[in-house]
Write a protein that holds these residues in place. Structure first.
Motif, mmCIF file in Angstrom:
data_model
loop_
_atom_site.group_PDB
_atom_site.id
_atom_site.type_symbol
_atom_site.label_atom_id
_atom_site.label_comp_id
_atom_site.label_asym_id
_atom_site.label_seq_id
_atom_site.Cartn_x
_atom_site.Cartn_y
_atom_site.Cartn_z
ATOM 1 N N GLU A 131 -3.450 16.647 5.441
ATOM 2 C CA GLU A 131 -4.858 16.802 5.089
ATOM 3 C C GLU A 131 -5.193 18.270 4.816
ATOM 4 O O GLU A 131 -5.898 18.586 3.859
ATOM 5 N N ARG A 132 -4.663 19.144 5.662
ATOM 6 C CA ARG A 132 -4.928 20.564 5.458
ATOM 7 C C ARG A 132 -4.327 21.045 4.136
ATOM 8 O O ARG A 132 -4.950 21.796 3.384
ATOM 9 N N ALA A 133 -3.108 20.593 3.852
ATOM 10 C CA ALA A 133 -2.454 20.993 2.603
ATOM 11 C C ALA A 133 -3.238 20.503 1.388
ATOM 12 O O ALA A 133 -3.418 21.234 0.405
ATOM 13 N N LEU A 134 -3.727 19.262 1.433
ATOM 14 C CA LEU A 134 -4.482 18.714 0.304
ATOM 15 C C LEU A 134 -5.825 19.425 0.139
ATOM 16 O O LEU A 134 -6.291 19.619 -0.990
ATOM 17 N N LEU A 135 -6.453 19.783 1.243
ATOM 18 C CA LEU A 135 -7.734 20.488 1.151
ATOM 19 C C LEU A 135 -7.546 21.876 0.540
ATOM 20 O O LEU A 135 -8.364 22.323 -0.268
ATOM 21 N N ILE A 136 -6.471 22.553 0.920
ATOM 22 C CA ILE A 136 -6.181 23.856 0.303
ATOM 23 C C ILE A 136 -5.867 23.682 -1.172
ATOM 24 O O ILE A 136 -6.313 24.464 -2.019
ATOM 25 N N PHE A 137 -5.123 22.643 -1.508
ATOM 26 C CA PHE A 137 -4.774 22.344 -2.895
ATOM 27 C C PHE A 137 -6.035 22.123 -3.732
ATOM 28 O O PHE A 137 -6.174 22.658 -4.837
ATOM 29 N N ALA A 138 -6.967 21.335 -3.192
ATOM 30 C CA ALA A 138 -8.210 21.060 -3.912
ATOM 31 C C ALA A 138 -9.057 22.319 -4.068
ATOM 32 O O ALA A 138 -9.625 22.570 -5.138
ATOM 33 N N GLY A 139 -9.145 23.116 -3.004
ATOM 34 C CA GLY A 139 -9.943 24.331 -3.088
ATOM 35 C C GLY A 139 -9.384 25.333 -4.075
ATOM 36 O O GLY A 139 -10.126 26.050 -4.752
ATOM 37 N N THR A 140 -8.056 25.357 -4.208
ATOM 38 C CA THR A 140 -7.423 26.288 -5.136
ATOM 39 C C THR A 140 -7.794 25.974 -6.573
ATOM 40 O O THR A 140 -7.902 26.874 -7.405
ATOM 41 N N SER A 141 -7.985 24.707 -6.877
ATOM 42 C CA SER A 141 -8.328 24.305 -8.247
ATOM 43 C C SER A 141 -9.642 24.933 -8.689
ATOM 44 O O SER A 141 -9.722 25.555 -9.755
ATOM 45 N N GLY A 338 -17.228 29.008 -6.956
ATOM 46 C CA GLY A 338 -15.880 28.929 -6.409
ATOM 47 C C GLY A 338 -15.804 29.165 -4.918
ATOM 48 O O GLY A 338 -14.708 29.400 -4.387
ATOM 49 N N CYS A 339 -16.932 29.075 -4.220
ATOM 50 C CA CYS A 339 -16.915 29.298 -2.773
ATOM 51 C C CYS A 339 -16.050 28.274 -2.055
ATOM 52 O O CYS A 339 -15.636 28.481 -0.916
ATOM 53 N N ASP A 340 -15.754 27.159 -2.714
ATOM 54 C CA ASP A 340 -14.944 26.128 -2.058
ATOM 55 C C ASP A 340 -13.519 26.596 -1.799
ATOM 56 O O ASP A 340 -12.821 26.021 -0.963
ATOM 57 N N VAL A 341 -13.073 27.626 -2.507
ATOM 58 C CA VAL A 341 -11.727 28.122 -2.239
ATOM 59 C C VAL A 341 -11.613 28.659 -0.818
ATOM 60 O O VAL A 341 -10.529 28.665 -0.220
ATOM 61 N N PHE A 342 -12.747 29.090 -0.223
ATOM 62 C CA PHE A 342 -12.775 29.537 1.160
ATOM 63 C C PHE A 342 -13.185 28.410 2.109
ATOM 64 O O PHE A 342 -12.690 28.332 3.238
ATOM 65 N N LEU A 343 -14.076 27.536 1.640
ATOM 66 C CA LEU A 343 -14.600 26.485 2.506
ATOM 67 C C LEU A 343 -13.621 25.320 2.675
ATOM 68 O O LEU A 343 -13.576 24.699 3.738
ATOM 69 N N SER A 344 -12.858 25.005 1.632
ATOM 70 C CA SER A 344 -11.955 23.845 1.702
ATOM 71 C C SER A 344 -10.932 23.947 2.832
ATOM 72 O O SER A 344 -10.710 22.967 3.548
ATOM 73 N N PRO A 345 -10.282 25.100 3.019
ATOM 74 C CA PRO A 345 -9.304 25.160 4.118
ATOM 75 C C PRO A 345 -9.893 25.525 5.475
ATOM 76 O O PRO A 345 -9.175 25.506 6.471
#
Length: 597
Positions: A131-141, A338-345
């Motif tokens: 789950e953590r890996a997928l959340l980081i993956f999504a935030g990176t997009s 793009g704040c989700d790149v910090f919030l997603s993980p």
């Protein structure tokens, strides 16, 4: 996670980052490209649309190819194709060259991205690590897209060709890392025979938060044959549907072509379903569409990405065309998206652990809906501070939505179908983006055409354009509202499953029932009851080896733990050998008639 786990995740996230940045940089560079190559408006539009067409048209096929032909092989091969054609785009001297280069680049992304996502879902143990890996993956997009807007503006100042050359340099670094870090499969994989529906499957190999490997369980056997008719029908249907959706942005112009493309796409889609039902080796097991979480995640991703991309287009046009901001100024203003790149993980994993995926997804849609509604009354002279809440809410909503949707789309799916599940989700996101952009563009065109009277360029024309943008904002509002409905259904479905599965498995093996009443019927049922002076007869289930513990004052239990005490080894002092009855209380009575009671 260990160092190798982080390194692999960094490489795979680099792929989705590159994909998002590539789209954003080209969007910023299009005006310069159009001017330098003297492209018509239609040709310039197709430079953008060609990528969407290739991506959306082949993502489903790309995801399944990763399952059947090897995830590592598909990832490396199509990353190489991406490098080649992105570089060729930088040398283009004609519009058709750019269109071809962008189409093939989109096709490469269609095969590369689902492969990357399925490598994550098969390399990290299902649970917090995945789950953590997928959340980081999504935030990176989203981070790649936001940064791409700024970098694209800077690179365009050097020359639009650098928008094509820069991704090549990044992709080469990713390719070098992938060759070293993505493990080779234990044995070759290939098209497999019919896949039976299966439940949640745990990886059999040495996977975990710090251990990575290509699925180490039994590898599907290589068999002869490949569902070529199904592959052709799927690709044709997706291409035609994507083309029809892209054509919608022209409004009523060329509507016969748009209608024909959509109709042909639907017919090919129906043919695909028919082929898959009859195929001995189907490309897509249709039973996966009966998995509610997979369907809801795909539909939710379509609606969220459609709303998000549609809003972003309106915002870009508003800032640059109406307000006269430069592309660089507009890009910097939208960085907050793009704040989700910090919030997603960071934030999202905590919320998922506490509230679960369905509720977090619902919260993301609610934030998005609020953001777009707040922007509806946008004025000609709005200061940035009035725009900021909308941008922050939309970015936060993205962090709460896309990552959990990735988890929901792949959670519990068999390892051999992870590529298919990833492909379905990516197909939905690309079609959603195409629908949102096309619908917004069509509304702007229709409203402007219906309200412009003399073609003047005065204040009246400006107000007309502003009115068109406001009407176009209705598109993301409606899509976000529909997303709230879908997400609410997911929450209700999750609640229903929890209630049905909460210690109540009356007729299944090993059921566990906490009630203070009658225990379920099941093999090895387990029933705990607590009461004052209660009496219960034969409640551990009718199967062998039932277990019943009671705690109470003056309690009495007769024949507890298996068919009225007649099962061998039941926990009761009934007639079975070695019966055992355990009571704790005042004035209790125990009739332990069996040997060793």
């Amino acid at each position: 996670m260990g160092a190798r786990a982080w390194a692999l995740l960094l490489v795979l996230c680099g792929t989705i980052f590159l994909e998002g940045a590539d789209i954003a940089m080209l969007a910023v560079a299009i005006p310069g490209i159009r001017s330098d190559l003297d492209l018509s408006t239609g040709t310039a539009a197709w430079v953008i649309s060609a990528y969407v067409l290739g991506y959306a048209g082949f993502t489903l096929l790309g995801g399944r190819a990763a399952d059947l032909l090897g995830r590592r092989r598909m990832f490396l091969t199509w990353l190489g194709v991406f490098i080649a054609f992105s570089g060729l785009g930088g040398f283009a001297t004609e519009g058709w060259m750019l269109i071809v280069a962008r189409f093939v680049t989109g096709v490469s992304a269609a095969f590369m991205t689902p492969a990357a996502m399925s490598i994550i879902t098969t390399s990290y143990a299902e649970g917090p690590a995945r789950e953590r890996a997928l959340l980081i993956f999504a935030g990176t997009s989203a981070g790649g897209f936001s940064l791409g807007l700024v970098v694209g503006g800077l690179l365009t100042e050097l020359g639009w060709q650098w928008v094509f050359f820069a991704p090549v340099l990044v992709a080469v670094v990713i390719l070098a890392g992938a060759l070293c870090l993505i493990p080779k499969p234990a044995e070759p994989v290939g098209p497999v025979g019919p896949v039976e529906p299966v439940g949640p499957v745990e990886s059999a190999g040495p996977v975990g938060p710090a251990e990575l490997a290509e699925p180490a369980g039994p590898v599907e056997p290589v068999v002869k044959g490949f569902d070529l008719p199904g592959a052709a029908a799927a690709a044709g249907a997706m291409l035609l549907l994507a083309f029809g959706i892209v054509q919608l942005e022209h409004g009523l112009a060329d509507w016969p072509l748009t209608a024909a493309a959509l109709a042909a796409g639907l017919l090919l889609g129906a043919a695909f379903v028919r082929i898959e039902r009859r195929s001995a080796q189907p490309l897509v097991r249709l039973g996966i569409f009966r998995t509610g979480s997979v369907v809801r995640a795909g539909l939710g991703a379509l609606l969220y990405l459609g709303a998000f991309m549609g809003f972003q287009l309106v915002l870009t046009l508003y800032l640059q065309d109406l307000r006269g901001w430069s592309s660089w100024q507009a890009a910097v203003a939208m960085v907050v998206l793009g704040c989700d790149v910090f919030l997603s993980p960071t934030l999202t994993p905590r919320l998922v652990r506490r509230y679960g995926n369905p509720r977090v997804i619902l919260g993301g849609f609610v934030l998005a809906l609020l953001a777009y509604v707040l922007f509806l009354p946008v004025g000609m002279d709005w200061p940035y501070l009035l725009m900021f809440p909308t941008l922050l809410l939309a970015g936060t909503g993205f962090a709460l939505t896309l990552g959990p949707q990735m988890i929901a789309a792949t959670d519990g799916v068999a390892e051999r179908e992870q590529g298919l599940a990833s492909g379905l989700l990516q197909t939905a996101t690309q079609f959603g983006a195409a629908i949102g952009i096309s619908a917004v563009t069509a509304v702007i065109g229709l409203v402007s055409a219906g309200t412009h009277t003399g073609g003047g360029a005065g204040a009246g024309a400006v107000q007309t354009d502003l009115s068109a943008f406001r009407w176009a904002l209705v598109v993301p509002v409606v899509m976000a509202a529909l997303g709230v409905v879908v997400a609410t259904a997911g929450v209700r479905g999750d609640k229903g499953r929890n209630e049905r599965g909460r210690h109540d498995d009356r007729d299944g093996a090993g059921g566990f029932d906490r009630r203070g009443g009658v225990g379920g019927i099941g093999t090895g049922g387990h029933d705990r009851e607590i009461g004052m002076g209660g009496r219960d007869d034969g409640n551990g289930g009718d199967g062998a080896g039932g277990h019943d513990d009671r705690i109470g004052a003056g309690g009495r239990a007769d024949g507890i733990g298996g068919n009225d005490g007649n099962s061998a080894g039941g926990f009761d002092g009934g007639d079975g050998a070695g019966g055992h009855d355990r009571r704790i209380g005042t004035g209790g009575r125990a009739d332990g008639n069996g040997a060793g009671g």
